[in-house]
Enzyme design. Structure first.
Site, PDB file in Angstrom:
ATOM      1  CE1 TYR A  44      23.073  30.669 111.907  1.00 52.21           C
ATOM      2  CE2 TYR A  44      22.577  32.843 111.749  1.00 52.21           C
ATOM      3  CZ  TYR A  44      22.889  31.497 112.785  1.00 52.21           C
ATOM      4  OH  TYR A  44      22.469  31.756 113.680  1.00 52.21           O
ATOM      5  CB  SER A  99      19.132  33.802 113.625  1.00 57.07           C
ATOM      6  OG  SER A  99      20.241  35.097 113.487  1.00 57.07           O
TER       7      SER A  99
END
Length: 262
Positions: free
Chosen positions: A158, A145
């Site tokens: 995350y 990501s």
């Protein structure tokens, strides 16, 4: 040149195959003539995907496995290779999202995030990478990501887990280079998946994502569109292909410019 020619008939393992990006990768690789082993914890969600791929002339098989379970991963990799032949392509897509302030995030949320996003990448890449090294061929792509390098409020676990997966994959690429095995990263930004939609509070969610938020120090998307899972799958397919034969340890951002080129 048809880049699928050199990969037709080879086996690819895709984790998180039932998710938005994972399913798009399964479809893309199967359409290029690869035999795809799609894994996920959600066996029920894999069933219609495999049926769709086969109806479209592709070859795909479903395997239920939790990537956080090292023993289960090893057993599944062995099962796949016995059933379909050597795994020459691995795509790590499996991931989870637990949001919350770094100061209030629970131990369970932190551990659960790393168990899949980081430990899972380690377990699967180690199991497959060992075999690739012995055969002196193969390519690995880990989907991370843009949050791995750009801080996002409420996304400490995350972002940290994806950053760890990114550096692991680059280090793996350095170690496996001598065996001719390439390891790369695809880092999506906001992509139209169930994970992104779960973060929207109302119908204004898509517009808010495009515009960004000054209060949370978040840049919007310069290209003014959300990524589709297929956009990410195209980048994955490129890095697995012969066209990327001299690319390894690379971090390819697919985020419409949201990270401002890092």
């Amino acid at each position: 040149m048809d880049l699928s020619d050199t990969r037709r008939g080879t086996t690819a393992l895709v984790t998180g195959g039932a998710g938005g990006i994972g399913a798009a990768v399964v479809r893309k690789l199967a359409a290029q003539g690869m035999t795809v082993a799609a894994t996920d914890t959600d066996a029920e969600a894999l069933t219609p995907l495999i049926k769709e791929v086969r109806e479209n002339g592709g070859t795909a098989h479903a395997y239920t496995v939790d990537v956080s379970d090292s023993a289960a991963v090893n057993a599944t990799v062995d099962q796949v290779e016995r059933a379909t032949g050597p795994i020459e392509h691995l795509v790590n897509v499996a991931g989870v999202l637990r949001t919350g302030s770094a100061l209030t995030l629970s131990d369970e949320d932190w551990a659960a995030t790393f168990a899949v996003n980081t430990d899972g990448v380690f377990h699967v890449s180690r199991a497959v990478g060992r075999r690739m090294a012995g055969r002196r061929r193969g390519a690995i792509v880990t989907v991370t990501s843009n949050a791995a390098s750009v801080p996002r409020t409420q996304m400490a676990a995350y972002g940290a887990s994806k950053a760890a997966a990114t550096m692991f994959t680059k280090t793996l690429g350095l170690e496996l280079a001598q065996y001719g095995v390439r390891c790369n990263i695809v880092a999506p930004g906001s992509t139209n998946t169930r994970m992104l939609r779960s973060m929207w509070a109302d119908a204004h969610g898509p517009r808010a994502t495009l515009d960004g938020s000054l209060s949370s120090y978040r840049v919007g998307i310069p290209l003014r569109r959300l990524a589709q899972p297929e956009d990410v799958a195209e980048a994955v397919a490129f890095l697995l292909s012969g066209a990327a034969a001299h690319i390894t340890m690379h971090d390819l951002y697919v985020d419409g410019g949201a990270a401002l080129g890092r």
